[in-house]
Enzyme design. Structure first.
Site, PDB file in Angstrom:
ATOM      1  N   CYS A 148       0.837  -1.210   0.000  1.00 31.93           N
ATOM      2  CA  CYS A 148       0.000   0.000   0.000  1.00 31.93           C
ATOM      3  C   CYS A 148       0.871   1.258   0.000  1.00 31.93           C
ATOM      4  CB  CYS A 148      -0.971  -0.042   1.170  1.00 31.93           C
ATOM      5  SG  CYS A 148      -2.359   1.068   0.921  1.00 31.93           S
ATOM      6  N   HIS A 175      -3.479  -4.783   0.395  1.00 27.88           N
ATOM      7  CA  HIS A 175      -2.910  -5.305   1.646  1.00 27.88           C
ATOM      8  C   HIS A 175      -3.018  -6.830   1.618  1.00 27.88           C
ATOM      9  CE1 HIS A 175      -2.252  -1.614   3.953  1.00 27.88           C
ATOM     10  NE2 HIS A 175      -3.322  -1.143   3.339  1.00 27.88           N
ATOM     11  N   GLU A 205      -1.482  -8.978   3.131  1.00 30.15           N
ATOM     12  CA  GLU A 205      -1.334  -9.590   4.466  1.00 30.15           C
ATOM     13  C   GLU A 205      -2.696  -9.876   5.098  1.00 30.15           C
ATOM     14  OE1 GLU A 205      -0.685  -6.507   3.639  1.00 30.15           O
ATOM     15  OE2 GLU A 205      -1.038  -5.062   5.255  1.00 30.15           O
TER      16      GLU A 205
HETATM   17  N1  GLN Z   1      -1.744   6.866   3.289  1.00 32.67           N
HETATM   18  C1  GLN Z   1      -1.897   6.167   2.059  1.00 32.67           C
HETATM   19  C2  GLN Z   1      -3.267   6.360   1.454  1.00 32.67           C
HETATM   20  O1  GLN Z   1      -4.200   6.745   2.107  1.00 32.67           O
HETATM   21  C3  GLN Z   1      -1.587   4.688   2.225  1.00 32.67           C
HETATM   22  C4  GLN Z   1      -2.584   3.963   3.062  1.00 32.67           C
HETATM   23  C5  GLN Z   1      -2.133   2.613   3.497  1.00 32.67           C
HETATM   24  O2  GLN Z   1      -0.935   2.299   3.466  1.00 32.67           O
HETATM   25  N2  GLN Z   1      -3.046   1.804   3.946  1.00 32.67           N
HETATM   26  O3  GLN Z   1      -3.479   6.109   0.290  1.00 32.67           O
END
Ligand code: GLN
Length: 535
Positions: free
Chosen positions: A382, A507, A509
């Protein structure tokens, strides 16, 4: 008719009630019982979406996009199932629903009270779910501990439930052992159980958390004082892996005791049980080791990265390799290059996980640059994808000062930016790009080699995206866009062409399971093992 198991905590949080709930459900599932876990949390947040991972631990995301307590991660990992929002209830959600009912005039003329209205609302919700999913058993975990004001009305509802339905109460407690005394002490547990009995609930089983196995005389003493049989006191001392907990419970006969008390005739699925046992053994017998650095901003509270840690364990069990995690606070990597070299020296792989806000971002970018230029395997999750593209834009495409508008709204090169539909969002809860999304992978890429199929699904939780205006320049300079949404509008996976570096906007994970590890983590740990020359 659905039967119920209620899991209550005493004395302190952090005893692992979620793991105990997961293990109980896991055991029943090995006996082909149609079982689901359910969690009540007393806080007044509607869900976990707006909570700080640094205080509350990770925010877990389900397929349907709901943002729930991290215990749901354990439920899914142990049971190998995909859950949904029906199985999560918070104080906030409960009060919102009941106040809405009151406004609609559903209690016209009455004064709305905890008993009977709130309690009835809880019972109705629980029975609805049991019917909807035709469950044999619902295992209800009550967040917090007995004595908290926040969950007292819910525990009262469980007492009512036991008047109407078959309910088995599990109480989780702790046996402290002071070094100078040298004996496990039962008095705190006794007092806590007394407090519960004053609330009208008698435990059927007591699960004792301790560092070492419960001593036989201590078990007898606790049984006597708490009105339960010796064999209904279940030892849960610290084990080398959480995945051994259900096996340890079964060694104590919990499977047969449970089936008897629930009056369920279950047949054990030995094949499924064996798969689990084999993995636990592989984990226990693993000798080869790799060092992985996790570079993040919440590294002092490991619960913020609960699913990440578990996904690594799943890959360990798959490959029979032990991963030594080195936690690197990203701000430390902002000091100077020598510090970067010092902290990442001897590391076989680097992970930059998800995160929000500006703090520590430049340190993470430094770590990614270090991985790329030293050909150290890299996995970005992410935020780790967003920063991988920013590092590439800055240092390979020469777009100096390239950034995400999350960290520098005035950057000249907005390589990562908000989606137009996010610009006018004011509400913070449930408004990100959330839940399960399809991605289409490019053939002959590391992403494709990992998943071994073209269309894959992973869960998301973010607001920002790689800006499509920069796709061409990134690709022309050698960055591979190895996965996008089906309509090709959003970048989902990127990779380096000269060494193993892969990142996803998702994600992965969150969907990694003990029996079905995330393909991306397995590929990454394999590469790290090659880097360590053990594969
Ligand atoms: N802060 C980033 C976003 O909002 C990444 C979010 C995250 O890593 N879950 O896109």
């Amino acid at each position: 008719m659905t039967k119920y198991i209620v899991v209550l905590g005493t004395l302190l949080s952090g005893l692992g009630k979620g793991l105990i709930t997961s293990s109980i459900a896991r055991i029943l599932k090995w006996y082909n019982v149609n079982v689901m876990p359910f969690k009540f949390d007393g806080y007044l947040n509607y869900d976990c979406g707006t909570m700080n991972p640094y205080r509350h631990g990770e925010v877990f995301v389900l397929d349907d996009g709901s943002e729930v307590d991290m215990d749901f991660g354990n439920y899914e990992r142990f049971l190998n199932i995909n859950m949904n929002k029906d199985f999560s209830l918070t104080g906030g959600k409960l009060f919102k629903d009941i106040i809405e009912k009151e406004r609609r005039g559903e209690f016209l003329g009455e004064d709305v009270q905890v008993i009977p209205h709130l309690v009835n609302e809880i019972l109705a919700k629980i029975k609805n779910i049991s019917n909807k999913y035709n469950l044999d058993v619902l295992v209800i975990e009550v967040g917090g501990t007995v004595g908290d004001l926040e969950n007292s009305y819910f525990i009262e509802a469980m007492r009512h439930l036991a008047l109407e339905e078959k309910v088995i109460f599990f109480v989780v407690t702790y046996l402290p052992k002071l070094r100078v005394v040298g004996e496990q002490k039962t008095k705190p547990a006794q007092l806590a159980i007394k407090a519960l009995m004053q609330m009208g609930i008698r435990p059927d089983f007591i699960v004792t958390r301790s560092e070492e196995e419960i001593e036989p005389n201590i078990k007898k003493k606790l049984a006597l004082f708490s009105n339960v049989k010796d064999d209904h006191i279940i030892d849960d001392h610290d084990l080398d892996t959480i995945y051994a907990i259900p096996l340890h419970f079964m060694e104590q006969g919990l499977d047969n005791l449970l089936l008897n008390e629930l009056d369920i005739k279950g047949e054990i699925n030995n094949e499924e049980l064996k798969k689990w046992q084999e993995r636990v053994e592989r984990l226990r017998n693993a000798k080869k080791r790799v060092s992985i650095a996790i570079v993040g901003k919440y590294t002092k509270l490991h619960d913020s990265y609960a699913s990440l840690i578990e996904a690594i364990h799943h890959a360990e069990a798959e490959l029979g390799i032990i991963v030594d995690i080195k936690w690197v606070e990203s701000e430390e990597l902002e000091i100077n290059n020598d510090r970067v070299k010092e902290l990442l020296n001897g590391i076989h792989g680097i992970i930059v996980p998800g995160g929000f806000g500006k703090r520590g971002i430049e340190g993470m970018i430094n770590a990614i640059e270090f991985a790329r230029t030293n050909k150290i395997p890299y996995l970005g999750l992410c935020l780790g994808l967003q920063l991988m593209s920013i590092e590439y834009a800055r240092n390979v495409c020469n777009l100096e000062g390239a950034n995400s508008t999350e960290f520098d709204p005035n950057t000249k090169y907005k390589v990562v930016d908000l989606l137009p539909e996010q610009l006018n969002v004011i509400y913070k809860g449930g408004t990100m790009r959330l839940g399960l999304w399809d991605s289409k992978l490019k053939i002959n890429t590391k992403a494709y080699e990992s998943y071994k199929k073209e269309i894959i699904q992973e869960r998301h939780r973010h607001r920002y995206e790689v800006n499509n205006e920069y796709r061409e320049i990134l690709e022309n300079n050698g960055l591979i866009i190895s996965g996008t949404t089906l309509d090709n509008k959003l970048v989902e996976f990127i990779e380096w062409s000269n060494s193993f570096g892969i990142a996803t906007q998702a994600h992965p994970e969150l969907k990694s399971r003990f029996l079905e590890p995330s393909p991306l983590f397995v590929s990454f740990i394999k590469e790290a093992a090659k880097q360590a020359s053990i594969l």
